[in-house]
Design a protein around this motif. Structure first.
Motif, PDB file in Angstrom:
ATOM      1  N   GLU A   6      -2.831   9.057  -1.123  1.00 37.81           N
ATOM      2  CA  GLU A   6      -2.407   8.465  -2.382  1.00 37.81           C
ATOM      3  C   GLU A   6      -3.400   8.799  -3.491  1.00 37.81           C
ATOM      4  O   GLU A   6      -4.595   8.980  -3.245  1.00 37.81           O
ATOM      5  N   CYS A  22       1.862  10.350  -3.786  1.00 31.42           N
ATOM      6  CA  CYS A  22       1.596  10.378  -2.345  1.00 31.42           C
ATOM      7  C   CYS A  22       1.797  11.815  -1.892  1.00 31.42           C
ATOM      8  O   CYS A  22       2.938  12.294  -1.803  1.00 31.42           O
ATOM      9  N   TRP A  36       6.483   2.858  -0.112  1.00 33.00           N
ATOM     10  CA  TRP A  36       5.295   2.346  -0.799  1.00 33.00           C
ATOM     11  C   TRP A  36       5.164   0.861  -0.459  1.00 33.00           C
ATOM     12  O   TRP A  36       6.128   0.100  -0.564  1.00 33.00           O
ATOM     13  N   ARG A  45       0.714  -7.835   3.338  1.00 29.52           N
ATOM     14  CA  ARG A  45       1.269  -6.572   2.851  1.00 29.52           C
ATOM     15  C   ARG A  45       2.769  -6.726   2.629  1.00 29.52           C
ATOM     16  O   ARG A  45       3.447  -7.366   3.436  1.00 29.52           O
ATOM     17  N   TYR A  95      -0.218   1.516  -0.811  1.00 26.92           N
ATOM     18  CA  TYR A  95      -0.224   2.470   0.284  1.00 26.92           C
ATOM     19  C   TYR A  95       1.118   3.180   0.364  1.00 26.92           C
ATOM     20  O   TYR A  95       2.162   2.571   0.143  1.00 26.92           O
ATOM     21  N   CYS A  96       1.100   4.454   0.730  1.00 26.82           N
ATOM     22  CA  CYS A  96       2.338   5.109   1.119  1.00 26.82           C
ATOM     23  C   CYS A  96       2.305   5.328   2.625  1.00 26.82           C
ATOM     24  O   CYS A  96       1.240   5.440   3.235  1.00 26.82           O
ATOM     25  N   ALA A  97       3.493   5.346   3.200  1.00 26.08           N
ATOM     26  CA  ALA A  97       3.619   5.442   4.647  1.00 26.08           C
ATOM     27  C   ALA A  97       4.889   6.210   4.992  1.00 26.08           C
ATOM     28  O   ALA A  97       5.849   6.225   4.209  1.00 26.08           O
ATOM     29  N   GLY A 107       6.352  -2.704   7.503  1.00 28.12           N
ATOM     30  CA  GLY A 107       5.329  -1.696   7.671  1.00 28.12           C
ATOM     31  C   GLY A 107       5.088  -1.327   9.129  1.00 28.12           C
ATOM     32  O   GLY A 107       4.619  -0.230   9.419  1.00 28.12           O
ATOM     33  N   PHE A 110       6.430   1.997  10.366  1.00 24.82           N
ATOM     34  CA  PHE A 110       5.907   3.243   9.823  1.00 24.82           C
ATOM     35  C   PHE A 110       4.701   3.691  10.644  1.00 24.82           C
ATOM     36  O   PHE A 110       3.756   2.932  10.840  1.00 24.82           O
ATOM     37  N   SER A 112       2.752   6.570  10.049  1.00 26.74           N
ATOM     38  CA  SER A 112       1.708   7.303   9.335  1.00 26.74           C
ATOM     39  C   SER A 112       1.415   6.616   8.012  1.00 26.74           C
ATOM     40  O   SER A 112       2.344   6.264   7.281  1.00 26.74           O
ATOM     41  N   TRP A 113       0.130   6.475   7.713  1.00 25.34           N
ATOM     42  CA  TRP A 113      -0.307   5.748   6.514  1.00 25.34           C
ATOM     43  C   TRP A 113      -1.389   6.514   5.771  1.00 25.34           C
ATOM     44  O   TRP A 113      -2.219   7.204   6.385  1.00 25.34           O
ATOM     45  N   GLY A 116      -4.747   4.363   0.818  1.00 19.42           N
ATOM     46  CA  GLY A 116      -4.523   3.384  -0.230  1.00 19.42           C
ATOM     47  C   GLY A 116      -5.199   3.756  -1.539  1.00 19.42           C
ATOM     48  O   GLY A 116      -6.191   4.488  -1.565  1.00 19.42           O
TER      49      GLY A 116
END
Length: 123
Positions: A6, A22, A36, A45, A95-97, A107, A110, A112-113, A116
């Motif tokens: 990110e 991202c 996101w 979260r 965060y993107c995932a 979350g 998901f 893969s992260w 942040g």
């Protein structure tokens, strides 16, 4: 497996705008949904927006409707979160995932992260 990074966070005044990026690497990009999420201090979260592998977007946070949008550019291997009319309550680490194909509010779905990026909305 995806790798996500990110960028674009920072300090912005209330009413301002930011665009988060991202950057996604890995061959699975084209059949991955990217979401996101954000986490504010002392809070759980929460999912914000997600875009499926086909480009369909889903909004998971009522508080951002009409202000945030998500888009993806597979050629640039990047997913964007455009944030307008920012409010102090949008302050959080964003965060993107990634996960296969379809979006999910959780979350936990998901695999893969990214690491942040901090967004702070303050005058």
């Amino acid at each position: 497996q995806l790798q996500l990074v990110e960028s674009g966070g920072g300090l912005v005044q209330p009413g301002g705008s930011l665009r988060l990026s991202c950057a996604v690497s890995g061959s699975a990009l084209y059949y991955s949904a990217i979401g996101w999420f954000r986490q504010a201090p002392g809070k759980e979260r929460e999912g914000v927006l997600c875009i499926s592998s086909r480009g369909d977007s889903t909004n998971y946070a009522d508080s951002v409707k009409g202000r945030f949008t998500i888009s993806r550019d597979n050629a640039k291997r990047t997913v964007y979160l455009q944030m307008n009319s920012l409010k102090p309550e949008d302050t959080a680490v964003y965060y993107c995932a990634g996960r296969n194909y379809y979006c999910s509010r959780s979350g936990k779905d998901f695999a893969s992260w990214g690491q942040g990026t901090q967004v702070t909305v303050s005058s």
